[in-house]
Design a protein around this motif. Structure first.
Motif, mmCIF file in Angstrom:
data_model
loop_
_atom_site.group_PDB
_atom_site.id
_atom_site.type_symbol
_atom_site.label_atom_id
_atom_site.label_comp_id
_atom_site.label_asym_id
_atom_site.label_seq_id
_atom_site.Cartn_x
_atom_site.Cartn_y
_atom_site.Cartn_z
ATOM 1 N N MET A 51 2.706 -85.859 32.717
ATOM 2 C CA MET A 51 1.353 -86.229 33.101
ATOM 3 C C MET A 51 0.331 -85.467 32.249
ATOM 4 N N GLY A 52 0.569 -84.200 31.985
ATOM 5 C CA GLY A 52 -0.312 -83.437 31.107
ATOM 6 C C GLY A 52 -0.315 -83.985 29.690
ATOM 7 N N HIS A 53 0.845 -84.435 29.255
ATOM 8 C CA HIS A 53 0.953 -85.022 27.918
ATOM 9 C C HIS A 53 0.176 -86.342 27.851
ATOM 10 N N VAL A 54 0.166 -87.098 28.944
ATOM 11 C CA VAL A 54 -0.611 -88.349 28.998
ATOM 12 C C VAL A 54 -2.076 -88.051 28.711
ATOM 13 N N SER A 55 -2.610 -87.031 29.369
ATOM 14 C CA SER A 55 -4.014 -86.667 29.181
ATOM 15 C C SER A 55 -4.301 -86.310 27.722
ATOM 16 N N ALA A 56 -3.403 -85.568 27.100
ATOM 17 C CA ALA A 56 -3.585 -85.161 25.706
ATOM 18 C C ALA A 56 -3.477 -86.344 24.750
ATOM 19 N N VAL A 57 -2.532 -87.228 24.989
ATOM 20 C CA VAL A 57 -2.323 -88.375 24.097
ATOM 21 C C VAL A 57 -3.523 -89.318 24.140
ATOM 22 N N VAL A 58 -4.017 -89.611 25.344
ATOM 23 C CA VAL A 58 -5.163 -90.514 25.458
ATOM 24 C C VAL A 58 -6.398 -89.892 24.803
ATOM 25 N N ALA A 59 -6.623 -88.601 25.016
ATOM 26 C CA ALA A 59 -7.761 -87.925 24.368
ATOM 27 C C ALA A 59 -7.628 -87.991 22.855
ATOM 28 N N ASP A 60 -6.431 -87.783 22.352
ATOM 29 C CA ASP A 60 -6.206 -87.819 20.910
ATOM 30 C C ASP A 60 -6.487 -89.210 20.340
ATOM 31 N N LEU A 61 -6.044 -90.247 21.033
ATOM 32 C CA LEU A 61 -6.284 -91.612 20.562
ATOM 33 C C LEU A 61 -7.772 -91.945 20.555
ATOM 34 N N VAL A 62 -8.483 -91.537 21.586
ATOM 35 C CA VAL A 62 -9.922 -91.818 21.649
ATOM 36 C C VAL A 62 -10.663 -91.024 20.579
#
Length: 180
Positions: A51-62
């Protein structure tokens, strides 16, 4: 008969052959409970890390984008769902927001989109960690929550909520734009 019984008890007491079986019978339930408890703890920990990785991945894509469309954000949230595999993505809630600190030092929401939770209102104020951005600068904030329900409910009998907030500065522009 009493003498014979006495000799039977005396023989059982003095016979060392059953000691291992008795010790195993006493320790096995404790060891089995410890094993399943540790396995359940590891599953919960893995769900929290994903779940923490989800937050990081979405932020990185944006943060890599110059401008985001609504359909692109939906796709990015789907990527977050994929990161949760093999865990169910049904309890995963995500939100991405662009924030800017104005000249008075107040951080306001430029735009926000969410999946499974309410988006933040444009123009609303947000509290972020001190020193993250200066006046006039922008940051992407992603938030994710995950309600983990253990499949065996041994150590964690109720739902445990994990949450993560991630901040990342835009990479190619000063502020990531948003179009519906």
């Amino acid at each position: 008969m009493a003498a014979r019984r006495k000799s039977l008890f005396a023989r059982l007491r003095d016979d060392p052959r059953g000691v291992s079986a008795v010790e195993f019978a006493l320790l096995a339930p404790v060891m089995i409970a410890f094993y399943f408890g540790l396995a359940e703890f590891c599953q919960g920990y893995m769900a929290q890390k994903r779940m923490g990785h989800v937050s990081a991945v979405v932020a990185d894509l944006v943060a890599q984008s110059d401008s985001i469309r609504s359909s692109q954000m939906t796709d990015m949230f789907r990527v977050g769902d994929l990161v949760m595999k093999p865990f169910s993505s049904t309890p995963l809630k995500q939100r991405a927001s662009s924030l800017t600190r104005d000249t008075n030092g107040v951080v306001k929401v430029d735009w926000s989109q969410a999946s499974g939770m309410a988006a933040r209102n444009a123009g609303s104020t947000v509290v972020i960690p001190d020193g993250l951005i200066e006046n006039g600068e922008s940051v992407i904030m992603t938030e994710a929550t995950y309600d983990y329900d253990s499949p065996v409910d041994y150590l964690m009998p109720s739902v445990t909520r994990f949450s993560q907030t991630y901040y990342l500065r835009p990479r190619t522009v000063d502020k990531v734009g948003y179009t519906n």
